[in-house]
Design a protein around this motif. Structure first.
Motif, PDB file in Angstrom:
ATOM      1  N   LEU A 184       0.836  -1.195   0.000  1.00 44.99           N
ATOM      2  CA  LEU A 184       0.000   0.000   0.000  1.00 44.99           C
ATOM      3  C   LEU A 184       0.871   1.245   0.000  1.00 44.99           C
ATOM      4  O   LEU A 184       1.987   1.249   0.534  1.00 44.99           O
ATOM      5  CB  LEU A 184      -0.911   0.013   1.236  1.00 44.99           C
ATOM      6  N   THR A 185       0.361   2.303  -0.623  1.00 41.71           N
ATOM      7  CA  THR A 185       1.052   3.593  -0.661  1.00 41.71           C
ATOM      8  C   THR A 185       0.118   4.661  -0.128  1.00 41.71           C
ATOM      9  O   THR A 185      -1.013   4.806  -0.605  1.00 41.71           O
ATOM     10  CB  THR A 185       1.483   3.947  -2.098  1.00 41.71           C
ATOM     11  N   ASP A 186       0.576   5.417   0.905  1.00 38.41           N
ATOM     12  CA  ASP A 186      -0.277   6.457   1.470  1.00 38.41           C
ATOM     13  C   ASP A 186      -0.073   7.780   0.744  1.00 38.41           C
ATOM     14  O   ASP A 186       0.657   7.854  -0.257  1.00 38.41           O
ATOM     15  CB  ASP A 186      -0.012   6.610   2.968  1.00 38.41           C
ATOM     16  N   ASN A 187      -0.706   8.828   1.235  1.00 40.74           N
ATOM     17  CA  ASN A 187      -0.639  10.137   0.578  1.00 40.74           C
ATOM     18  C   ASN A 187       0.772  10.712   0.572  1.00 40.74           C
ATOM     19  O   ASN A 187       1.101  11.540  -0.283  1.00 40.74           O
ATOM     20  CB  ASN A 187      -1.587  11.116   1.272  1.00 40.74           C
ATOM     21  N   GLY A 188       1.580  10.282   1.523  1.00 37.13           N
ATOM     22  CA  GLY A 188       2.955  10.748   1.574  1.00 37.13           C
ATOM     23  C   GLY A 188       3.909   9.890   0.784  1.00 37.13           C
ATOM     24  O   GLY A 188       5.127   9.975   0.962  1.00 37.13           O
ATOM     25  N   GLU A 189       3.383   9.020  -0.086  1.00 38.81           N
ATOM     26  CA  GLU A 189       4.188   8.128  -0.920  1.00 38.81           C
ATOM     27  C   GLU A 189       4.984   7.125  -0.087  1.00 38.81           C
ATOM     28  O   GLU A 189       6.001   6.604  -0.537  1.00 38.81           O
ATOM     29  CB  GLU A 189       5.161   8.936  -1.811  1.00 38.81           C
ATOM     30  N   ASN A 190       4.525   6.858   1.121  1.00 36.07           N
ATOM     31  CA  ASN A 190       5.174   5.851   1.954  1.00 36.07           C
ATOM     32  C   ASN A 190       4.521   4.499   1.694  1.00 36.07           C
ATOM     33  O   ASN A 190       3.295   4.390   1.677  1.00 36.07           O
ATOM     34  CB  ASN A 190       5.033   6.212   3.440  1.00 36.07           C
ATOM     35  N   LYS A 191       5.345   3.493   1.501  1.00 37.33           N
ATOM     36  CA  LYS A 191       4.846   2.163   1.174  1.00 37.33           C
ATOM     37  C   LYS A 191       4.825   1.287   2.416  1.00 37.33           C
ATOM     38  O   LYS A 191       5.683   1.406   3.288  1.00 37.33           O
ATOM     39  CB  LYS A 191       5.717   1.528   0.086  1.00 37.33           C
ATOM     40  N   SER A 192       3.841   0.419   2.491  1.00 37.29           N
ATOM     41  CA  SER A 192       3.710  -0.479   3.631  1.00 37.29           C
ATOM     42  C   SER A 192       3.185  -1.822   3.151  1.00 37.29           C
ATOM     43  O   SER A 192       2.604  -1.934   2.059  1.00 37.29           O
ATOM     44  CB  SER A 192       2.767   0.110   4.691  1.00 37.29           C
ATOM     45  N   LEU A 193       3.408  -2.839   3.984  1.00 32.39           N
ATOM     46  CA  LEU A 193       2.969  -4.190   3.671  1.00 32.39           C
ATOM     47  C   LEU A 193       1.844  -4.566   4.619  1.00 32.39           C
ATOM     48  O   LEU A 193       2.057  -4.684   5.822  1.00 32.39           O
ATOM     49  CB  LEU A 193       4.141  -5.176   3.832  1.00 32.39           C
ATOM     50  N   PRO A 194       0.615  -4.711   4.117  1.00 34.64           N
ATOM     51  CA  PRO A 194      -0.502  -5.090   5.000  1.00 34.64           C
ATOM     52  C   PRO A 194      -0.239  -6.430   5.687  1.00 34.64           C
ATOM     53  O   PRO A 194       0.409  -7.319   5.127  1.00 34.64           O
ATOM     54  CB  PRO A 194      -1.698  -5.166   4.051  1.00 34.64           C
ATOM     55  N   MET A 195      -0.775  -6.561   6.905  1.00 40.61           N
ATOM     56  CA  MET A 195      -0.555  -7.776   7.681  1.00 40.61           C
ATOM     57  C   MET A 195      -1.589  -8.839   7.331  1.00 40.61           C
ATOM     58  O   MET A 195      -2.610  -8.567   6.713  1.00 40.61           O
ATOM     59  CB  MET A 195      -0.634  -7.473   9.182  1.00 40.61           C
ATOM     60  N   LYS A 196      -1.281 -10.076   7.757  1.00 40.50           N
ATOM     61  CA  LYS A 196      -2.187 -11.229   7.693  1.00 40.50           C
ATOM     62  C   LYS A 196      -2.712 -11.505   6.281  1.00 40.50           C
ATOM     63  O   LYS A 196      -3.888 -11.789   6.056  1.00 40.50           O
ATOM     64  CB  LYS A 196      -3.364 -11.027   8.661  1.00 40.50           C
ATOM     65  N   GLN A 197      -1.819 -11.422   5.279  1.00 39.47           N
ATOM     66  CA  GLN A 197      -2.189 -11.791   3.914  1.00 39.47           C
ATOM     67  C   GLN A 197      -2.024 -13.300   3.738  1.00 39.47           C
ATOM     68  O   GLN A 197      -1.074 -13.900   4.240  1.00 39.47           O
ATOM     69  CB  GLN A 197      -1.315 -11.046   2.899  1.00 39.47           C
ATOM     70  N   THR A 198      -2.926 -13.889   3.015  1.00 39.32           N
ATOM     71  CA  THR A 198      -2.904 -15.350   2.799  1.00 39.32           C
ATOM     72  C   THR A 198      -2.634 -15.701   1.348  1.00 39.32           C
ATOM     73  O   THR A 198      -2.834 -16.837   0.934  1.00 39.32           O
ATOM     74  CB  THR A 198      -4.249 -15.953   3.234  1.00 39.32           C
ATOM     75  N   THR A 199      -2.180 -14.723   0.564  1.00 40.14           N
ATOM     76  CA  THR A 199      -1.990 -14.943  -0.880  1.00 40.14           C
ATOM     77  C   THR A 199      -0.547 -15.223  -1.254  1.00 40.14           C
ATOM     78  O   THR A 199      -0.173 -15.148  -2.416  1.00 40.14           O
ATOM     79  CB  THR A 199      -2.484 -13.705  -1.643  1.00 40.14           C
ATOM     80  N   PHE A 200       0.292 -15.542  -0.246  1.00 39.84           N
ATOM     81  CA  PHE A 200       1.705 -15.758  -0.556  1.00 39.84           C
ATOM     82  C   PHE A 200       1.884 -16.968  -1.466  1.00 39.84           C
ATOM     83  O   PHE A 200       1.241 -18.006  -1.296  1.00 39.84           O
ATOM     84  CB  PHE A 200       2.502 -15.982   0.729  1.00 39.84           C
ATOM     85  N   SER A 201       2.763 -16.824  -2.436  1.00 42.04           N
ATOM     86  CA  SER A 201       3.123 -17.937  -3.339  1.00 42.04           C
ATOM     87  C   SER A 201       4.573 -17.770  -3.730  1.00 42.04           C
ATOM     88  O   SER A 201       5.121 -16.657  -3.704  1.00 42.04           O
ATOM     89  CB  SER A 201       2.233 -17.920  -4.577  1.00 42.04           C
ATOM     90  N   PHE A 202       5.203 -18.892  -4.083  1.00 42.56           N
ATOM     91  CA  PHE A 202       6.593 -18.828  -4.499  1.00 42.56           C
ATOM     92  C   PHE A 202       6.689 -18.107  -5.840  1.00 42.56           C
ATOM     93  O   PHE A 202       5.931 -18.407  -6.765  1.00 42.56           O
ATOM     94  CB  PHE A 202       7.191 -20.227  -4.605  1.00 42.56           C
ATOM     95  N   PRO A 203       7.590 -17.143  -5.972  1.00 41.62           N
ATOM     96  CA  PRO A 203       7.702 -16.398  -7.225  1.00 41.62           C
ATOM     97  C   PRO A 203       8.185 -17.281  -8.373  1.00 41.62           C
ATOM     98  O   PRO A 203       8.931 -18.233  -8.173  1.00 41.62           O
ATOM     99  CB  PRO A 203       8.720 -15.311  -6.891  1.00 41.62           C
ATOM    100  N   LYS A 204       7.713 -16.955  -9.556  1.00 37.86           N
ATOM    101  CA  LYS A 204       8.112 -17.701 -10.749  1.00 37.86           C
ATOM    102  C   LYS A 204       9.415 -17.130 -11.287  1.00 37.86           C
ATOM    103  O   LYS A 204       9.684 -15.945 -11.191  1.00 37.86           O
ATOM    104  CB  LYS A 204       7.018 -17.600 -11.813  1.00 37.86           C
ATOM    105  N   GLY A 205      10.192 -17.983 -11.913  1.00 30.51           N
ATOM    106  CA  GLY A 205      11.433 -17.539 -12.527  1.00 30.51           C
ATOM    107  C   GLY A 205      12.558 -17.424 -11.524  1.00 30.51           C
ATOM    108  O   GLY A 205      12.479 -17.877 -10.386  1.00 30.51           O
ATOM    109  N   SER A 206      13.629 -16.760 -11.959  1.00 30.03           N
ATOM    110  CA  SER A 206      14.831 -16.644 -11.141  1.00 30.03           C
ATOM    111  C   SER A 206      14.641 -15.612 -10.037  1.00 30.03           C
ATOM    112  O   SER A 206      13.933 -14.625 -10.192  1.00 30.03           O
ATOM    113  CB  SER A 206      16.022 -16.234 -12.016  1.00 30.03           C
ATOM    114  N   LEU A 207      15.300 -15.860  -8.926  1.00 31.61           N
ATOM    115  CA  LEU A 207      15.255 -14.930  -7.793  1.00 31.61           C
ATOM    116  C   LEU A 207      16.561 -14.164  -7.641  1.00 31.61           C
ATOM    117  O   LEU A 207      16.739 -13.432  -6.686  1.00 31.61           O
ATOM    118  CB  LEU A 207      14.973 -15.700  -6.492  1.00 31.61           C
TER     119      LEU A 207
END
Length: 392
Positions: free
Chosen positions: A359-382
């Motif tokens: 998420l990005t607020d009005n001050g252009e600060n980014k944050s990661l919301p808590m308790k997300q259940t959509t995690f998946s292993f990324p495709k391709g090279s890391l």
């Protein structure tokens, strides 16, 4: 003048051997010593003198001589000694002040124009009211000089704290201005609690609220642009640690039959999360701290989460670290963890690749919301993320 008269006058003018300055002088100093066992023939002995000199006190002074050092000591006493003196006086007073700020202090600060923006009546820096003024923190204080009318009882302290925390929602002033005011006034609240030795459950709930304030400020201050923001962050973290320490002592003082408080596990987990990047010596101290934590707390999910995050971060397994944080962290826990999340390179891109929203607020600060259940292993090279442990 006859011969007999001349001889008598000569005898009077001659010095008497009985007033010689050698042996009798030594005798006098020994005879009139007030404490011969202490005033031995030591070269360090400083005799009693009626004159004032620039010398300091000597431990070998005659103990029978007690000079008036009280005023000198008061002028030279350092901050640590004064705070120790205040703690020694704790528990000998019961507050009777019915206002958020004692009347005497309020009148004095009006005369001195020492009013914060939140305390000014209609914006006037020379005028306030009982509904606005809040008692300031006094760095050095002793109950010998405090009256009960200057100390607020528990009920008034509770109302004062609630009033202060409601200011956090204010949008009229920058957060650093709000924080500076609440920061000082909550220290004064803790000081009044300490002077009255209040450690009951109501005090515990108050300390929990004050810890929450410092935790939230730990996150919000990072988005402020003030030139003094780094010092504000340091002082806030310092008071967070001190408030947590006092809270833990109060928990232990009120434990009964191996019971624990409802929020105790979460508040104890904060201490662990604050030590994610601790060095070897701090790691040893943390291990000793774990041994003193009740077993019921160690088994709680909040503490299990904190220990798992600690282990993953120190192992460098940032994939599991991010997944655990995003799916299990509470809001307050994330406020502490966020700097460790944001320090990684291209972390926003990594989160998106793992199916996590940012998420990005009005001050252009980014944050990661808590308790997300959509995690998946990324495709391709890391490899592009340059994060140790992602391939494991």
């Amino acid at each position: 003048m006859d011969d007999s008269t001349r001889r008598r006058q000569q005898r009077r003018n001659q010095p008497s051997s009985s007033t010689s300055s050698t042996a009798p002088t030594r005798f006098r100093s020994q005879k009139f010593s007030t404490n011969p066992t202490k005033t031995t023939q030591s070269s360090n002995f400083i005799p009693r003198s009626n004159t004032t000199t620039g010398t300091t006190r000597d431990s070998t002074r005659n103990p029978a001589h007690i000079p008036n050092w009280k005023s000198e000591a008061n002028a030279a006493t350092n901050k640590h000694e004064e705070e120790t003196e205040a703690r020694e006086d704790v528990g000998s007073i019961i507050g009777t002040c019915p206002f958020m700020c004692p009347e005497g202090e309020r009148a004095q600060r009006e005369r001195l124009r020492d009013l914060a923006v939140f305390e000014r009546l209609n914006g006037d820096p020379r005028k306030t009211s009982p509904a606005l003024a809040v008692k300031k923190f006094c760095r050095t204080i002793s109950l010998k000089y405090v009256q009960s009318s200057d100390v607020r009882p528990l009920a008034v302290l509770e109302n004062t704290l609630n009033y202060l925390l409601n200011l956090l929602d204010s949008s009229e002033h920058p957060f650093e201005v709000i924080h500076d005011f609440i920061f000082d006034r909550t220290r004064s609240i803790r000081q009044d609690l300490s002077m009255q030795n209040i450690v009951n459950e109501r005090a515990i709930h108050m300390y929990e609220k004050m810890v929450k304030f410092h935790v939230v400020s730990h996150q919000r201050l990072r988005s402020c642009s003030s030139s003094s923001i780094s010092s504000l962050q340091y002082l806030n973290l310092e008071q967070l640690t001190k408030t947590l320490t006092s809270l833990y002592i109060m928990y232990e003082a009120n434990h009964d039959n191996n019971s624990v408080y409802e929020n105790e596990a979460q508040f104890r987990s904060f201490y662990v999360l604050l030590h994610l990047d601790s060095k070897n010596q701090q790691t040893e101290l943390l291990s000793l701290w774990f041994r003193r934590v009740p077993s019921l707390i160690m088994k709680a999910k909040e503490m299990c989460f904190a220990r798992q995050v600690l282990r993953l971060y120190r192992m460098g397994n940032y994939k599991r670290f991010l997944y655990t944080v995003s799916s299990e962290a509470s809001y307050l826990q994330y406020c502490i963890i966020e700097p460790y999340v944001n320090e990684e390179l291209d972390v926003e891109s990594l989160c998106h690749s793992c199916g996590l929203e940012t998420l990005t607020d009005n001050g252009e600060n980014k944050s990661l919301p808590m308790k997300q259940t959509t995690f998946s292993f990324p495709k391709g090279s890391l490899q592009s993320y340059k994060l140790i442990g992602l391939q494991q």
